[in-house]
Design an enzyme around this catalytic site. Structure first.
Site, PDB file in Angstrom:
ATOM      1  N   GLY A   1       0.786  -1.226   0.000  1.00 27.78           N
ATOM      2  CA  GLY A   1       0.000   0.000   0.000  1.00 27.78           C
ATOM      3  C   GLY A   1       0.817   1.275   0.000  1.00 27.78           C
ATOM      4  N   SER A   2       0.212   2.316   0.545  1.00 30.38           N
ATOM      5  CA  SER A   2       0.713   3.675   0.379  1.00 30.38           C
ATOM      6  C   SER A   2       2.126   3.885   0.885  1.00 30.38           C
ATOM      7  CB  SER A   2      -0.211   4.640   1.098  1.00 30.38           C
ATOM      8  OG  SER A   2       0.374   5.922   1.123  1.00 30.38           O
TER       9      SER A   2
END
Lengths: 394, 127
Positions: B59-60
């Site tokens: 993810g981010s």
């Protein structure tokens, strides 16, 4: 790792404590991942901009560096902020949040960073070339620049991108190397993909399956850059995909080695199941488009759908300040605002405090947004295509 | 078990094991240290002062700041052990000074095991 004389000096603190700390981080990362040397970067994109994401610890970290006179060496853009930097009052962003967000922007500006705030820098004046080494960090921008443009960047953490901007270099490892850009899994797509949300669903599904592998897609007949943006963004959110190739569509697809790959297939069934899975809510309180930031084409599509209509519930479209300006000239913004919608620049739904603005269920056409909204914004999600979502708000 | 040092230091504590990757941004609350990702195997659990074990990050890329924030807010895990640490987690632990090693066969570690992590030598012991 080989370091030049000048780099040795930086590491020994001769160019000041900030550069020493930042360069030490790059050297440490280079040592861990087996880099042979540092390479110059053409541009940087820094993540970790919203006050909501980095909080007080991050804000103080940035202010400390800015106060010591640190300046970036290359063209550096920013990820979205936590609010529209000009229109935050009218859109209902909380005042204390705004105060902290503006502190962060000031710190970046002091360091010479272009205070742009977008996850689509390539649509807003920071466009790398094929095979250019860059250090970008927003996960969808990393995916787009690696995959669709063929530039070369690892997934930088916010602070490591900032370090690359201040030092002008990044360690030479991972996706900077041609041999590390080869696909590791083949994805056969038999589903028809029409709406941008279909690409988001495909990306969400594949990201979950392949995690941090490099997928090579075949069977995607056509896709414009908006759709590739949606595909890459979703894969980077549900997995950690930083590079993908699409047969006949992306620049390195013809060049990479495609033998003996593990295979997965995606049919209509998996796409439908993904839509079902991402739909946790019933009716949206608000519909937000523009994750990643909308292109001019996406804003024009929304304007067409809203032309002459009246919205009962809010619709936002998030974009960069530059694209908003072009949309303004074309009259798209006026059409959207007349219908009761909003063009929101500099920020996006994931990094803005929408849960504090009274919204509980958000409608999106983005696989990436659908992935993040439940955890980070405590939202129920309605995931659908633009037509159904707009229809539901009229 | 021997692994690769990502961020040096020493730590001891109870293992909290995730078989799934962790995305720190949107996955763990930097103020409380509680896992907030819906449907994650560790949802609702607190990572503070534990030895946090997971295969890899996801993810981010803002995750690095979340790790730094966990430390500054005194709710960070005492140490981190991965199968493979990618840059986002590596940047976060280096900046925060959280001991971390990778290239460990994490399947051998169970939830609640007492762990001694020596991220100077790159060693993990289950006691």
């Amino acid at each position: 790792m080989y370091l030049t004389k000048e780099e040795e000096k930086t590491l020994n603190g001769e160019n000041g404590p900030v550069l020493e700390r930042m360069f030490r981080l790059l050297v440490r990362l280079g040592d861990i991942y087996g880099a042979d040397k540092m390479i110059p970067v053409g541009s940087v994109q820094v993540a970790g901009v919203s006050y909501k994401s980095i909080g007080d610890p991050g804000t103080e970290f940035l202010e400390d560096m800015a106060s010591k006179g640190s300046k970036v060496k290359v063209l550096t853009y920013l990820n979205p902020a936590g609010m529209d930097l000009e229109n935050w009052k009218n859109l209902g962003f909380p005042k204390d949040f705004a105060k902290n967000q503006l502190r962060i922007m000031d710190a970046f500006k002091k360091m010479g960073i272009v205070v742009t705030s977008t996850c689509t820098p390539y649509l807003a004046g920071n466009l790398p070339r094929f095979r250019e080494h860059i250090a970008w960090s927003e996960s969808s921008a990393v995916s787009f620049s690696n995959s669709v443009i063929g530039a070369r960047t690892n997934r930088e953490g916010g602070p490591s991108a900032l370090a690359a901007a201040l030092c002008g270099v990044t360690p030479n490892y991972g996706l900077h190397l041609w041999e590390k850009r080869q696909p590791t899994v083949k994805v056969d797509v038999s589903a028809d993909l029409d709406f941008n949300s279909d690409f988001g669903a495909l990306g969400y599904y594949v990201g979950k399956q392949v995690k941090n592998k490099i997928p090579y897609f075949s069977g995607i007949k056509n896709a414009n850059t908006d759709q590739l943006k949606a595909l890459g963004a979703a894969m980077a959110a549900s997995g950690a995909v930083a590079l993908y190739h699409v047969e006949d569509l992306t620049p390195e697809a013809d060049l990479v080695e495609k033998k003996n790959l593990e295979k997965i297939s995606v049919s209509k069934k998996e796409i439908k199941e993904t839509y079902d899975k991402l739909n946790t809510g019933k009716k949206p309180d608000i519909v937000i488009f523009g994750c990643p930031h909308a292109s001019l084409r996406e804003i024009s599509t929304l304007a067409n759908k809203l032309d002459g209509k009246k919205l009962k519930k809010p619709v936002w479209i998030c974009t960069s300040r530059m694209v908003k300006e072009a949309a303004e000239r074309m009259g798209y913004n006026e059409i959207i605002i007349k219908a009761g919608g909003s063009i929101v620049a500099d920020t996006c739904m994931v990094v803005s405090p929408i849960e504090k603005m009274g919204y509980k269920t958000t409608g999106v056409n983005s696989g990436k947004a659908a992935n993040y909204l439940p955890g980070f914004c405590k939202q129920e999600v309605c995931f659908g295509n633009i037509e159904d979502l707009v229809e539901g708000q009229l | 078990m021997k692994g690769r040092v990502i961020s040096p230091g020493k730590a001891e504590g109870e293992a909290i094991v995730s078989t799934e990757p962790i995305g720190f941004y949107g996955g763990i609350d930097a103020k409380t240290g509680i896992v907030i990702e819906k449907g994650h195997p560790l949802e609702g659990k607190k990572v503070t002062d534990k030895i946090l074990i997971f295969p890899c990050g996801k993810g981010s890329t803002v995750g690095s700041y979340v790790i730094y924030g966990l430390k500054k807010n005194n709710v960070a895990p005492a140490g981190i052990i991965n199968k493979e640490t990618e840059t986002i987690v590596a940047t976060g632990v280096i900046l925060a000074g959280i001991p971390c090693i990778d290239q460990i066969d994490i399947d051998k570690i169970k939830d609640g095991d007492k762990i001694v992590l020596d991220a100077e030598k790159g060693e993990v012991k289950i006691i």
